[in-house]
Design a protein around this motif. Sequence first.
Motif, PDB file in Angstrom:
ATOM      1  N   GLU A  88      66.891  19.084  51.270  1.00  0.00           N
ATOM      2  CA  GLU A  88      65.858  18.278  50.606  1.00  0.00           C
ATOM      3  C   GLU A  88      66.454  17.044  49.936  1.00  0.00           C
ATOM      4  N   LYS A  89      67.622  17.215  49.334  1.00  0.00           N
ATOM      5  CA  LYS A  89      68.275  16.099  48.654  1.00  0.00           C
ATOM      6  C   LYS A  89      68.656  15.006  49.650  1.00  0.00           C
ATOM      7  N   LEU A  90      69.246  15.390  50.791  1.00  0.00           N
ATOM      8  CA  LEU A  90      69.652  14.407  51.789  1.00  0.00           C
ATOM      9  C   LEU A  90      68.427  13.733  52.420  1.00  0.00           C
ATOM     10  N   GLU A  91      67.397  14.505  52.719  1.00  0.00           N
ATOM     11  CA  GLU A  91      66.185  13.909  53.290  1.00  0.00           C
ATOM     12  C   GLU A  91      65.574  12.885  52.326  1.00  0.00           C
ATOM     13  N   GLY A  92      65.526  13.243  51.049  1.00  0.00           N
ATOM     14  CA  GLY A  92      65.006  12.319  50.050  1.00  0.00           C
ATOM     15  C   GLY A  92      65.831  11.049  49.948  1.00  0.00           C
ATOM     16  N   HIS A  93      67.162  11.198  50.024  1.00  0.00           N
ATOM     17  CA  HIS A  93      68.033  10.033  49.934  1.00  0.00           C
ATOM     18  C   HIS A  93      67.868   9.135  51.163  1.00  0.00           C
ATOM     19  N   LEU A  94      67.765   9.728  52.346  1.00  0.00           N
ATOM     20  CA  LEU A  94      67.588   8.930  53.565  1.00  0.00           C
ATOM     21  C   LEU A  94      66.272   8.156  53.549  1.00  0.00           C
ATOM     22  N   LYS A  95      65.250   8.711  52.911  1.00  0.00           N
ATOM     23  CA  LYS A  95      63.942   8.047  52.840  1.00  0.00           C
ATOM     24  C   LYS A  95      63.862   7.050  51.678  1.00  0.00           C
ATOM     25  N   ALA A  96      64.840   7.097  50.760  1.00  0.00           N
ATOM     26  CA  ALA A  96      64.855   6.208  49.590  1.00  0.00           C
ATOM     27  C   ALA A  96      65.302   4.800  49.988  1.00  0.00           C
ATOM     28  N   ASP A  97      65.196   3.881  49.045  1.00  0.00           N
ATOM     29  CA  ASP A  97      65.539   2.481  49.301  1.00  0.00           C
ATOM     30  C   ASP A  97      67.011   2.274  49.667  1.00  0.00           C
ATOM     31  N   ASP A  98      67.913   3.170  49.243  1.00  0.00           N
ATOM     32  CA  ASP A  98      69.327   3.071  49.622  1.00  0.00           C
ATOM     33  C   ASP A  98      69.504   3.081  51.141  1.00  0.00           C
ATOM     34  N   PHE A  99      68.605   3.790  51.805  1.00  0.00           N
ATOM     35  CA  PHE A  99      68.685   3.900  53.262  1.00  0.00           C
ATOM     36  C   PHE A  99      67.452   3.246  53.898  1.00  0.00           C
ATOM     37  N   PHE A 100      66.460   4.037  54.306  1.00  0.00           N
ATOM     38  CA  PHE A 100      65.370   3.502  55.131  1.00  0.00           C
ATOM     39  C   PHE A 100      64.124   3.066  54.362  1.00  0.00           C
ATOM     40  N   GLY A 101      64.021   3.379  53.077  1.00  0.00           N
ATOM     41  CA  GLY A 101      62.890   2.911  52.268  1.00  0.00           C
ATOM     42  C   GLY A 101      61.541   3.185  52.912  1.00  0.00           C
ATOM     43  N   THR A 102      61.313   4.442  53.283  1.00  0.00           N
ATOM     44  CA  THR A 102      60.133   4.775  54.088  1.00  0.00           C
ATOM     45  C   THR A 102      58.811   4.592  53.356  1.00  0.00           C
TER      46      THR A 102
END
Length: 190
Positions: A88-102
């Motif tokens: 859950e932590k990694l999925e949240g980080h990947l979707k956050a502005d640091d990565f893809f900003g979904t």
Amino acid sequence: MKNFKSIALALVVVVLSTMSVTAQTKKVDASKSSINWTGKKVTGQHEGTVNLKDGTLVYKGKALVGGTFNVDMNSMVVTDLKAGQGKEKLEGHLKADDFFGTDKFATASLMFKNVVNKASNLYTVTADLTIKNITKPVTFDLATTSNTAVANVKIDRTKYDIKYGSGSFFDNLGDKAISDNFDLAVSLKF
């Protein structure tokens, strides 16, 4: 009058033969297609999936000539970790502005710009890939059959302003460095 009939008949033949080589669009079945991603770092890698929203391949006769695709970035999941073990932590980080900003950029898109026949049912495709509203070219090989297409695509995330943990932009990351490239294994059904 006889010449006029001959010319008219010739025009009809030309029109009918031209119609047989017009473009045919094949709609991709998003529910049966898959996109698997792999992201690497110094200490290992993570894997997951992201869902295709829709897509089409365009053929002229039997030759591939185009394609467009849209990806649902909010569907991104991590498959190499289990719930409660960092998933859950990694999925949240990947979707956050640091990565893809979904939240802001829910869709990524790909539009074929140039398709070159490399071998029988194998094409080299240059396409415009848009991630986070940034469009850059990518080139990859695409193999097709009558109802499938597969490709492996390497993407440099830093071209799309995804610089978190990049050794190309930050010093002293040590074993926290994340590769600039991520890989997509794409399997399309239509």
